[in-house]
Motif scaffolding. Structure first.
Motif, PDB file in Angstrom:
ATOM      1  N   SER A  37      34.101  11.670 -31.586  1.00  0.00           N
ATOM      2  CA  SER A  37      33.683  12.569 -31.314  1.00  0.00           C
ATOM      3  C   SER A  37      33.361  12.851 -29.816  1.00  0.00           C
ATOM      4  N   VAL A  38      33.378  11.688 -29.116  1.00  0.00           N
ATOM      5  CA  VAL A  38      33.440  11.627 -27.607  1.00  0.00           C
ATOM      6  C   VAL A  38      34.707  12.282 -27.082  1.00  0.00           C
ATOM      7  N   GLY A  39      35.729  11.707 -27.480  1.00  0.00           N
ATOM      8  CA  GLY A  39      37.042  12.215 -27.152  1.00  0.00           C
ATOM      9  C   GLY A  39      37.302  13.428 -27.325  1.00  0.00           C
ATOM     10  N   ARG A  40      36.829  14.199 -28.645  1.00  0.00           N
ATOM     11  CA  ARG A  40      36.874  15.349 -28.953  1.00  0.00           C
ATOM     12  C   ARG A  40      36.136  16.362 -28.133  1.00  0.00           C
ATOM     13  N   ASN A  41      34.827  15.863 -27.944  1.00  0.00           N
ATOM     14  CA  ASN A  41      34.098  16.527 -26.797  1.00  0.00           C
ATOM     15  C   ASN A  41      34.740  16.748 -25.623  1.00  0.00           C
ATOM     16  N   LEU A  42      35.503  15.873 -25.084  1.00  0.00           N
ATOM     17  CA  LEU A  42      36.054  16.102 -23.911  1.00  0.00           C
ATOM     18  C   LEU A  42      37.143  16.733 -23.867  1.00  0.00           C
ATOM     19  N   GLU A  43      37.902  16.724 -25.044  1.00  0.00           N
ATOM     20  CA  GLU A  43      39.092  17.697 -25.132  1.00  0.00           C
ATOM     21  C   GLU A  43      38.474  19.208 -25.296  1.00  0.00           C
ATOM     22  N   LEU A  51      31.187   4.538 -17.046  1.00  0.00           N
ATOM     23  CA  LEU A  51      29.910   5.220 -16.564  1.00  0.00           C
ATOM     24  C   LEU A  51      29.233   6.094 -17.218  1.00  0.00           C
ATOM     25  N   TRP A  52      29.887   6.969 -18.061  1.00  0.00           N
ATOM     26  CA  TRP A  52      29.460   8.029 -18.707  1.00  0.00           C
ATOM     27  C   TRP A  52      28.576   7.468 -19.943  1.00  0.00           C
ATOM     28  N   VAL A  53      29.253   6.979 -20.897  1.00  0.00           N
ATOM     29  CA  VAL A  53      28.668   6.468 -22.178  1.00  0.00           C
ATOM     30  C   VAL A  53      28.712   4.964 -22.441  1.00  0.00           C
ATOM     31  N   GLY A  54      29.503   4.307 -21.643  1.00  0.00           N
ATOM     32  CA  GLY A  54      29.468   2.908 -21.733  1.00  0.00           C
ATOM     33  C   GLY A  54      30.739   2.125 -22.328  1.00  0.00           C
ATOM     34  N   SER A  55      31.280   0.952 -22.128  1.00  0.00           N
ATOM     35  CA  SER A  55      32.434   0.410 -22.393  1.00  0.00           C
ATOM     36  C   SER A  55      32.780   0.334 -24.006  1.00  0.00           C
ATOM     37  N   GLU A  56      31.768   0.655 -24.833  1.00  0.00           N
ATOM     38  CA  GLU A  56      32.047   0.425 -26.229  1.00  0.00           C
ATOM     39  C   GLU A  56      32.844   1.806 -26.714  1.00  0.00           C
ATOM     40  N   PHE A  57      32.809   2.939 -25.832  1.00  0.00           N
ATOM     41  CA  PHE A  57      33.614   4.029 -26.022  1.00  0.00           C
ATOM     42  C   PHE A  57      34.885   4.284 -25.376  1.00  0.00           C
ATOM     43  N   GLU A  58      35.274   3.033 -24.899  1.00  0.00           N
ATOM     44  CA  GLU A  58      36.775   3.018 -23.992  1.00  0.00           C
ATOM     45  C   GLU A  58      37.944   3.493 -24.754  1.00  0.00           C
ATOM     46  N   ASP A  59      37.886   3.513 -26.051  1.00  0.00           N
ATOM     47  CA  ASP A  59      38.882   3.888 -27.128  1.00  0.00           C
ATOM     48  C   ASP A  59      38.973   5.436 -26.932  1.00  0.00           C
ATOM     49  N   ALA A  60      38.008   6.090 -26.516  1.00  0.00           N
ATOM     50  CA  ALA A  60      37.972   7.682 -26.496  1.00  0.00           C
ATOM     51  C   ALA A  60      39.076   8.242 -25.348  1.00  0.00           C
ATOM     52  N   TYR A  61      39.154   7.202 -24.472  1.00  0.00           N
ATOM     53  CA  TYR A  61      40.264   7.693 -23.529  1.00  0.00           C
ATOM     54  C   TYR A  61      41.618   7.782 -24.338  1.00  0.00           C
ATOM     55  N   TYR A  62      41.741   7.096 -25.080  1.00  0.00           N
ATOM     56  CA  TYR A  62      43.332   7.421 -25.688  1.00  0.00           C
ATOM     57  C   TYR A  62      43.358   8.613 -26.826  1.00  0.00           C
ATOM     58  N   VAL A  63      41.912   8.670 -27.254  1.00  0.00           N
ATOM     59  CA  VAL A  63      41.679   9.933 -28.268  1.00  0.00           C
ATOM     60  C   VAL A  63      41.777  11.209 -27.474  1.00  0.00           C
ATOM     61  N   PHE A  64      41.327  11.178 -26.188  1.00  0.00           N
ATOM     62  CA  PHE A  64      41.291  12.373 -25.411  1.00  0.00           C
ATOM     63  C   PHE A  64      42.805  12.760 -25.041  1.00  0.00           C
ATOM     64  N   ILE A  65      43.627  11.764 -24.732  1.00  0.00           N
ATOM     65  CA  ILE A  65      45.072  11.803 -24.307  1.00  0.00           C
ATOM     66  C   ILE A  65      45.722  12.256 -25.544  1.00  0.00           C
ATOM     67  N   ALA A  66      45.606  11.943 -26.509  1.00  0.00           N
ATOM     68  CA  ALA A  66      46.227  12.187 -27.793  1.00  0.00           C
ATOM     69  C   ALA A  66      45.968  13.745 -28.024  1.00  0.00           C
ATOM     70  N   LEU A  67      44.785  14.140 -28.038  1.00  0.00           N
ATOM     71  CA  LEU A  67      44.544  15.391 -28.424  1.00  0.00           C
ATOM     72  C   LEU A  67      44.827  16.447 -27.384  1.00  0.00           C
ATOM     73  N   VAL A  68      44.848  15.861 -26.013  1.00  0.00           N
ATOM     74  CA  VAL A  68      44.817  17.031 -24.972  1.00  0.00           C
ATOM     75  C   VAL A  68      46.450  17.348 -24.423  1.00  0.00           C
ATOM     76  N   PHE A  69      47.165  16.467 -24.448  1.00  0.00           N
ATOM     77  CA  PHE A  69      48.571  16.278 -23.941  1.00  0.00           C
ATOM     78  C   PHE A  69      49.197  17.644 -24.401  1.00  0.00           C
ATOM     79  N   VAL A  70      48.880  17.958 -25.818  1.00  0.00           N
ATOM     80  CA  VAL A  70      49.601  19.238 -26.269  1.00  0.00           C
ATOM     81  C   VAL A  70      49.196  20.405 -25.599  1.00  0.00           C
ATOM     82  N   HIS A  71      48.029  20.574 -25.278  1.00  0.00           N
ATOM     83  CA  HIS A  71      47.420  21.886 -24.778  1.00  0.00           C
ATOM     84  C   HIS A  71      48.131  22.160 -23.486  1.00  0.00           C
ATOM     85  N   LEU A  72      48.928  21.206 -22.771  1.00  0.00           N
ATOM     86  CA  LEU A  72      49.843  21.756 -21.673  1.00  0.00           C
ATOM     87  C   LEU A  72      50.943  22.580 -22.170  1.00  0.00           C
TER      88      LEU A  72
END
Length: 502
Positions: free
Chosen positions: A262-268, A330-351
């Motif tokens: 959800s965090v990664g998708r919200n950023l996307e 800084l934003w939501v804590g280190s426990e959400f670090e995997d959201a980094y890869y979620v974001f990249i996987a969801l957003v790269f196609v939007h290019l």
């Protein structure tokens, strides 16, 4: 006047988006801390699950198209008639949705087997609150499409802004008074319903359109559904690609993985919203162009809009690749670090996807969406199957990879359709858009990625300064090396606030 409407609508869109992002960045982590990771996962899950049933079934886009056509032909009576038919259809669908949601309530424990007993009980309450307001609001859904057809861009965007700001403001007050996730969902539903009613009243007063409640014509109904039926397939497929992911995680994983996704998708969603702010404003324009101009002019418009979109989305995408892990910590804590890869996987196609929206508008304007619908359906099913296969071992990251692959297949098929069936010069588009922009800015991002360790990004101050430096260099490089004369003039107008002279 129409150009001013588009420009003013874009200005309010970007202001709304900026405010929305600022609010969300400050509000989301605080809300998670207030209600807990588990309840945040349930909050995301119930929204995703209900979205399976509460889409607009393709009718908003269909109504937008029909009204745009009738307005161009000066046929006011037909507008009132088509709205009358749409109102009846929405009422019938609304009743069916209510019955369906009522039945499904008794099977929630069989659907979400990955939840604990306590989480399931809380989910049922959230389901009733959110579902109730959604059913009330659903019947007013087509008004947003009608307002876009009448080019009431400013009013529509202001109401969207009021919805977001009003919802967040009330939720903050309630949570400060020790409220819980149930009150959060109640406020979200209530504000959405009130704004939907206001949108309906505003449309009636400005357009002077009187919905013909007594009108019915079988041929027009068939015509409405012949278009909206394919749009519905697209919408269902998009739900498969994104919203069903949370349900998969609920079945095969746990609320922690749901929260990470959800965090990664919200950023996307932020990236999509920023980059797509202009897209919805051009359907009436493309509808007019498709009847009176060559495909070259439409290709030129797609290139013009696409380049602006690409400058924006690549800044956000590359900036997150460089600073994303530090930002998430800084934003939501280190426990959400995997959201980094979620974001990249969801957003790269939007290019790709967000730069070719004018082509999609042309497909809708000319009612040639059958291929689009089938493409989205097939690729979304493929993406969903990949997500299911990867979820057990990779959780939220696996789901996002499946979703991203599905969207990539969709966009490649769209490009093929634009070139072969719609007559657009896609080779020229990619040459003038992506190939002239991405290589240079990619080199910049790579250089900054390796320089980043020397910046010591460990606090909000150092993060903001580093991000601002990157954005400034990105802008200077883009302006001096990549922007054409029209784009430089556009930037100058923004900086001098001279939109009204355009």
């Amino acid at each position: 006047m129409k150009n001013n409407n588009i420009v003013n609508g874009a200005i309010i869109s970007y202001f709304s988006i900026f405010l929305n992002i600022v609010i969300s960045f400050l509000y989301t982590p605080w809300m998670i801390r207030q209600i807990g990771v588990s309840d945040y996962g349930l909050y995301s899950l119930v929204g995703s699950f209900l979205s399976f049933f509460l889409m607009d079934y393709g009718l908003s886009v269909s109504i937008n198209r029909f009204i745009s056509k009738y307005r161009a032909d000066g046929e006011q009576e037909k507008i009132e008639n088509i709205l009358g038919i749409a109102a009846k259809v929405y009422f019938i669908i609304d009743v069916v949705i209510f019955i369906t949601l009522t039945i499904l309530y008794f099977f929630l424990s069989n659907i979400f087997t990955g939840l604990t007993v306590d989480e399931l009980e809380r989910l049922k309450v959230l389901y009733c609150i959110s579902g109730g307001f959604s059913v009330l609001t659903f019947i007013l859904t087509p008004i947003s499409g009608a307002m876009m057809a009448y080019e009431y861009f400013v009013d529509n965007k202001i109401l969207d802004l009021v919805t977001r700001v009003g919802t967040v403001s009330l939720i903050i007050v309630v949570l400060l008074l020790h409220g819980d996730v149930f009150q959060l969902v109640f406020i979200t539903g209530l504000v959405g319903f009130i704004v939907a009613v206001v949108r309906f009243i505003l449309f009636r007063k400005k357009s002077k359109v009187k919905i013909n409640w007594s009108y019915f014509d079988k041929k027009e109904l068939v015509s409405l559904f012949s278009f909206s039926g394919w749009v519905l397939i697209i919408q269902i497929s998009q739900i498969f690609r994104i919203n069903l992911i949370s349900a998969i995680l609920g079945v095969m994983s746990n609320t922690t993985e749901i929260s990470i996704f959800s965090v990664g998708r919200n950023l996307e969603g932020f990236v999509y919203t920023i980059s797509a702010a202009l897209n919805g404003l051009f359907l009436p324009t493309v509808s007019r162009l498709s009847n009176n101009t060559s495909r070259k002019e439409i290709t030129d418009l797609m290139t013009k809009v696409g380049r602006i979109q690409l400058f924006i989305i690549f800044l956000l995408f590359s900036g997150f690749i460089v600073f994303g892990k530090e930002f998430l910590t800084l934003w939501v804590g280190s426990e959400f670090e995997d959201a980094y890869y979620v974001f990249i996987a969801l957003v790269f196609v939007h290019l790709l996807s967000l730069t070719i929206q004018i082509g999609n508008d042309l497909v809708f304007a000319e009612n040639k969406i059958k291929f689009q619908a089938i493409s989205v359906l097939v690729s979304s099913v493929i993406g969903l199957l990949i997500a299911i296969l990867l979820t057990k071992d990779f959780g939220a990251i696996g789901c996002s990879i499946g979703s991203g692959i599905g969207l990539l297949i969709t966009q490649l098929l769209f490009v093929f359709h634009f070139k072969k069936e719609m007559g657009l010069d896609m080779s020229g588009f990619f040459r003038d858009c992506h190939l002239k922009i991405i290589p240079v800015l990619s080199v910049l991002a790579i250089l900054f990625y390796f320089v980043k360790p020397m910046l010591h990004v460990h606090s909000w101050v150092s993060f903001c300064l580093s991000a601002l430096v990157y954005a400034a260099i990105y802008f200077v490089v883009s302006y001096l090396l990549l922007m054409n004369n029209d784009e430089k003039q556009f930037v100058k107008k923004i900086m001098s606030l001279q939109y009204g002279k355009r």
